[in-house]
Design a protein around this motif. Structure first.
Motif, PDB file in Angstrom:
ATOM      1  N   LEU A 103     -52.199  14.064 -52.447  1.00  9.97           N
ATOM      2  CA  LEU A 103     -53.296  13.882 -51.479  1.00  9.97           C
ATOM      3  C   LEU A 103     -53.780  12.439 -51.336  1.00  9.97           C
ATOM      4  N   PRO A 104     -53.940  11.670 -52.422  1.00  9.17           N
ATOM      5  CA  PRO A 104     -54.420  10.285 -52.245  1.00  9.17           C
ATOM      6  C   PRO A 104     -53.546   9.445 -51.320  1.00  9.17           C
ATOM      7  N   TYR A 105     -52.230   9.697 -51.300  1.00 15.69           N
ATOM      8  CA  TYR A 105     -51.343   8.913 -50.426  1.00 15.69           C
ATOM      9  C   TYR A 105     -51.631   9.215 -48.954  1.00 15.69           C
ATOM     10  N   ASP A 106     -51.902  10.498 -48.653  1.00 22.81           N
ATOM     11  CA  ASP A 106     -52.232  10.857 -47.265  1.00 22.81           C
ATOM     12  C   ASP A 106     -53.563  10.257 -46.844  1.00 22.81           C
ATOM     13  N   ILE A 107     -54.548  10.359 -47.727  1.00 22.66           N
ATOM     14  CA  ILE A 107     -55.875   9.819 -47.398  1.00 22.66           C
ATOM     15  C   ILE A 107     -55.784   8.303 -47.194  1.00 22.66           C
ATOM     16  N   PRO A 180     -47.881   3.444 -61.235  1.00 25.25           N
ATOM     17  CA  PRO A 180     -49.213   3.365 -60.610  1.00 25.25           C
ATOM     18  C   PRO A 180     -50.298   2.953 -61.597  1.00 25.25           C
ATOM     19  N   SER A 181     -51.043   1.917 -61.221  1.00 23.61           N
ATOM     20  CA  SER A 181     -52.137   1.415 -62.063  1.00 23.61           C
ATOM     21  C   SER A 181     -53.062   0.581 -61.176  1.00 23.61           C
ATOM     22  N   LEU A 182     -54.118   0.062 -61.762  1.00 22.46           N
ATOM     23  CA  LEU A 182     -55.053  -0.768 -61.005  1.00 22.46           C
ATOM     24  C   LEU A 182     -54.741  -2.252 -61.173  1.00 22.46           C
ATOM     25  N   SER A 183     -53.535  -2.561 -61.604  1.00 21.19           N
ATOM     26  CA  SER A 183     -53.157  -3.973 -61.763  1.00 21.19           C
ATOM     27  C   SER A 183     -52.967  -4.615 -60.392  1.00 21.19           C
ATOM     28  N   LEU A 184     -53.178  -5.935 -60.329  1.00 19.85           N
ATOM     29  CA  LEU A 184     -53.046  -6.663 -59.060  1.00 19.85           C
ATOM     30  C   LEU A 184     -51.633  -6.551 -58.503  1.00 19.85           C
ATOM     31  N   ARG A 185     -50.664  -6.587 -59.391  1.00 21.58           N
ATOM     32  CA  ARG A 185     -49.270  -6.505 -58.959  1.00 21.58           C
ATOM     33  C   ARG A 185     -48.984  -5.177 -58.247  1.00 21.58           C
ATOM     34  N   PHE A 186     -49.502  -4.093 -58.838  1.00 22.33           N
ATOM     35  CA  PHE A 186     -49.269  -2.786 -58.213  1.00 22.33           C
ATOM     36  C   PHE A 186     -50.026  -2.661 -56.882  1.00 22.33           C
ATOM     37  N   ILE A 187     -51.264  -3.158 -56.844  1.00 19.97           N
ATOM     38  CA  ILE A 187     -52.072  -3.040 -55.622  1.00 19.97           C
ATOM     39  C   ILE A 187     -51.420  -3.803 -54.459  1.00 19.97           C
ATOM     40  N   VAL A 188     -50.943  -5.007 -54.737  1.00 24.12           N
ATOM     41  CA  VAL A 188     -50.275  -5.800 -53.691  1.00 24.12           C
ATOM     42  C   VAL A 188     -49.018  -5.081 -53.210  1.00 24.12           C
ATOM     43  N   PHE A 190     -48.384  -1.866 -53.396  1.00 21.75           N
ATOM     44  CA  PHE A 190     -48.780  -0.653 -52.669  1.00 21.75           C
ATOM     45  C   PHE A 190     -49.190  -0.987 -51.229  1.00 21.75           C
ATOM     46  N   LEU A 191     -49.960  -2.076 -51.060  1.00 19.51           N
ATOM     47  CA  LEU A 191     -50.408  -2.463 -49.714  1.00 19.51           C
ATOM     48  C   LEU A 191     -49.228  -2.857 -48.819  1.00 19.51           C
ATOM     49  N   LYS A 192     -48.225  -3.515 -49.413  1.00 17.64           N
ATOM     50  CA  LYS A 192     -47.036  -3.870 -48.625  1.00 17.64           C
ATOM     51  C   LYS A 192     -46.322  -2.611 -48.117  1.00 17.64           C
ATOM     52  N   HIS A 193     -46.250  -1.584 -48.968  1.00 16.12           N
ATOM     53  CA  HIS A 193     -45.614  -0.314 -48.554  1.00 16.12           C
ATOM     54  C   HIS A 193     -46.505   0.468 -47.602  1.00 16.12           C
TER      55      HIS A 193
END
Length: 330
Positions: A103-107, A180-188, A190-193
């Motif tokens: 669900l979080p991916y859809d939201i 998946p984590s709250l690290s900057l590397r993962f967030i960046v 994730f945003l690219k995808h």
């Protein structure tokens, strides 16, 4: 009828609708031809007929599918009241956990796409409804966007932006080598995808919102109350303000429905981008006749749609004076 009575009636109607919809969602997968346990066992290679028969009886008992239909129905409601959505036959994992993970991916892609397209689409549509020159140039673009299938635009983005230009990743929600984590590397990452699935929905949705708002503004500006205001010498700004207030009401209803359906995911977009959302989960569940995952997913959709409609019914009582008058005077 006071507001409390109005609220009570609405709650009763929505409760009955919930019971009927959930019952139907439970029944429909079981009316489909085929047997999910047989499908699961058929995927296992090298089993003798005796082993297949033993496994068939074991899994039917495990999932309660050897019971009569009415007993399965009672067990379903008892489990539902305990918060148990069952165990997925396909993924062999709790349904609640599968939905919670997807669900979080859809939201993440649908909520901003729906809300931002609603805001921008209504703004563009209102401009087109008031300005004929702007309307002449913008309407073909709105119709083009509205008629464009989501998956088609998504495929164009994949080909030109992802494959040819190589600017953005076009598969999955994050790189396979990341956790998946709250690290900057993962967030960046994730945003690219996230960018292309978001754009494929956001751009196409703008057209529909703009057309709806443009037509409503034109209709309201021709209404008798606007003519009356004009005869009284009201400014154009005041007339537009009243027309906009009435024109936005159907759009708010549309927004609530879209947000309610958000939990169903965007199947076409998720397939194109291999995005791990609820839409793909339900599609695979339907193909494998995974009763428990299907009824769990449908239950989530029913609840979200009913909650969205209920909230919009209440909001209407405050937004629209005609609705408010219907329960205070009726």
């Amino acid at each position: 009828m006071g507001f409390k009575e109005y609220l009570k009636r609405k709650i009763i109607v929505y409760l009955l609708t919930f019971i009927f919809a959930v019952t139907l969602n439970w029944l429909l997968p079981r009316l489909m031809p085929g047997d999910p346990i047989q499908i699961m066992i058929n995927s296992a290679l090298g089993l003798s007929p005796q082993e297949r028969e033993i496994l068939l009886r074991f899994y039917e008992e495990l999932y309660g599918l050897n019971k009569p239909l009415y007993a399965q129905f009672v067990s379903f409601w008892v489990a539902l009241f305990k918060g148990d959505l069952g165990y997925s036959i396909l993924y062999r994992a709790p349904v609640s956990r599968l939905l919670k993970n997807a669900l979080p991916y859809d939201i993440a892609i649908l909520f901003p796409a729906i809300v931002l397209s609603w805001v921008i689409g209504n703004w563009l549509g209102a401009l087109a409804g008031k300005n004929k020159r702007y309307d002449t140039y913008m309407m073909p673009l709105f119709y083009f966007l509205a008629s464009m299938p989501y998956f088609w635009f998504a495929m164009l983005l994949v080909y030109f932006v992802g494959v040819k230009a190589g600017i953005l990743p076009y598969q999955g929600a994050y790189s396979p080598n990341l956790v998946p984590s709250l690290s900057l590397r993962f967030i960046v990452d994730f945003l690219k995808h996230w960018i292309m699935p978001f754009l494929s929905l956001f751009v196409v949705m703008i057209g529909s919102w703009a057309i709806g708002m443009r037509n409503m503004i034109i209709y309201e500006l021709e209404a008798d109350y606007v003519r009356y205001l004009e005869a009284l010498g009201a400014s154009e700004k005041l007339m537009t303000k009243h027309a906009y207030k009435n024109a936005i009401l159907p759009q708010i209803t549309g927004l609530a429905l879209q947000l309610g359906l958000m939990v169903a995911g965007a199947i076409a977009t998720e397939i194109v981008f291999n995005y791990p959302g609820v839409g793909v989960l339900l599609m695979r569940a339907a193909m494998s006749q995974d009763y428990f995952l299907l009824q769990g997913g449908f239950l989530m959709i029913v609840i979200s749609v009913l909650v969205a409609n209920f909230l919009i019914d209440i909001a209407y009582a405050f937004i629209d004076p005609r609705v408010r008058a219907s329960y205070t005077e009726g």
